[in-house]
Design a protein around this motif. Sequence first.
Motif: not given
Lengths: 87, 491
Positions: A13-16, A18-20, A23-24, A56-60, A71
């Motif tokens: 649940x780090x920022x990246x 969570x944003x990506x 939250x789901x 980052x684009x592979x987050x979460x 992802x």
Amino acid sequence: MEEAGKILVELCFGTTCFVMGASKLQEIESIIPPQYRKRVEVKAHTCLDLCKNATYMKAPFVKVDGEIISEATVEKVLKAIESKVNG
Amino acid sequence: MDNSNTTHLKREVLVRLIRAFLNQEMKDLYKLPFEMRPKNAEVPYRCCIYKERAILRQRAIAGLGFGVENDDEITSLNEYVQKAMHRDKPDEEILTVVETACKGCVPSRVYVTELCQGCVARPCVSTCKFGAIQIKDGKSVIDGEKCKNCGMCMSVCPYSAIVRLKVPCEDACPVGAIAKNEKGHAEIDFDKCISCGACVGACPFAAVHEKSQVIDILKQIKSGKKVVAMVAPAVVGQLPVSVNKIAQALVDCGFSEVFEVAQGADITARTEAEDYRERMEKGDEFMTTSCCAAYNELVDKHIPELKPFRSETRTPMHYTAELVKKKYPDAVTVFIGPCVAKRKEAQKDEYTDFVMNFEEMGALFVAFNIEVANCKDYEFANEASKEGRFFAVTGGVAESVKVALKDFPEFYPTCVNGLNPKSVRDLKNWAKKGQCPEGNLVEIMACEGGCVAGSACLNNKRITTKKITEYANSSKCINDLPEGESEKVSK
Ligand code: FES
């Protein structure tokens, strides 16, 4: 400490993450099918350090017994749990 | 609409845009669709890689703040970058439909599925007033020419075999402002649109975009101006950290100071309470609140007869921006919230310069590589009340008026929790009759659940509502806070 014999699910649940979309994943514990629930331990983390630079684009990201799921979606995580439980 | 895939795509485009700006690589932006879908990459969603790239290009155009409607497909992303870097103010219309992403859903209609059992009773046939249903090969078939989409057949089918095929954006819009055009793609009628953002949240292809102002805001920060962030009360809980850490993360991105819009909400609450008291004392039947920007547009564009009943009070965003400009006349004000309609309101507001939504704020943190949990706790210069901090949740505004009134014997609050065709009809009726049977203080929230359900939220409304409640409950009552600076703004 993780309990012996349990499958460890580590949610980031780090920022990246969570944003990506992490939250789901917040309510995943309640969606794990009852037959698996006792065999699973869920932990929440801040940044697992998997999101730096271009990744980052592979987050979460989620780790299931150390195996990285990128992802991550609820479906992907449940599937990974299922395959671990069934060996 | 809870769709991880489209959310991910939209946010990745935003992060890439912001990174390109920060790294001074805007000249390379033409590569964005190719970097996101490189040669031989998987094609996860559409028919081919070229279509996916075309959609990503148009998402980037919206991210740069332009409408896609007028895109000739020849203008390169770099030319859009040049225009974005040199424009003085953002586009007037705030939404755009990414045409390539719009699926062109089948038109909305009533449809008999294969579950039809061809029963003997045939209630669908006898119920249809328009003679639109016939039996063919033992099953019901609807004649599209005669069908008026009333849905009566659906309600009488004992097998629930008849369904309504929806176009999600059309179905979500409370005022019929979005519809398929002759090419089969969704098109917004801006004369009708109230900017509520329902279509943005409803489209499963994420084809409706807000035109971002993030480049404009970054330009202001880069120019060295004092850029002040004003965070809406709904910011609490958008990330799993305290609001103080979110505020500090904004400072780390270059904002010079952060104000809670809850402070302006306190002024709205007090002013609205006064307005309500005066109106009731002179015998008015009811008053509606006036803080929801989409509701204000609804009244202005569709129900002007409701104007006399709407409070004259300005919104929390307006009062907060006024406080900022009184304190720092040269500051640039940026409202940060969950709501599409605030972009429209800001264009008319004399004190608010720009709007950034929560998705863009999240993308900003990612682009800056900020781990918000590790940020310090920012200390807000001013305190806001429990009631002001609870504005983002349905019932919060009415409650704040009640508390600020202190004592008013005939106070009957009610909430319109979400704008939809039914609630719009109710509002029209109340305006026409000059009476509201539900109460005499009507709080109106365009989004069901309040601002926490705005289309650009990062977290789900159940969790944010809980976090906001906790935060509000740890704050002082509005009547125990001095009016202080708020007295200096024009009520
Ligand atoms: S935020 Fe999840 S790995 Fe960094």
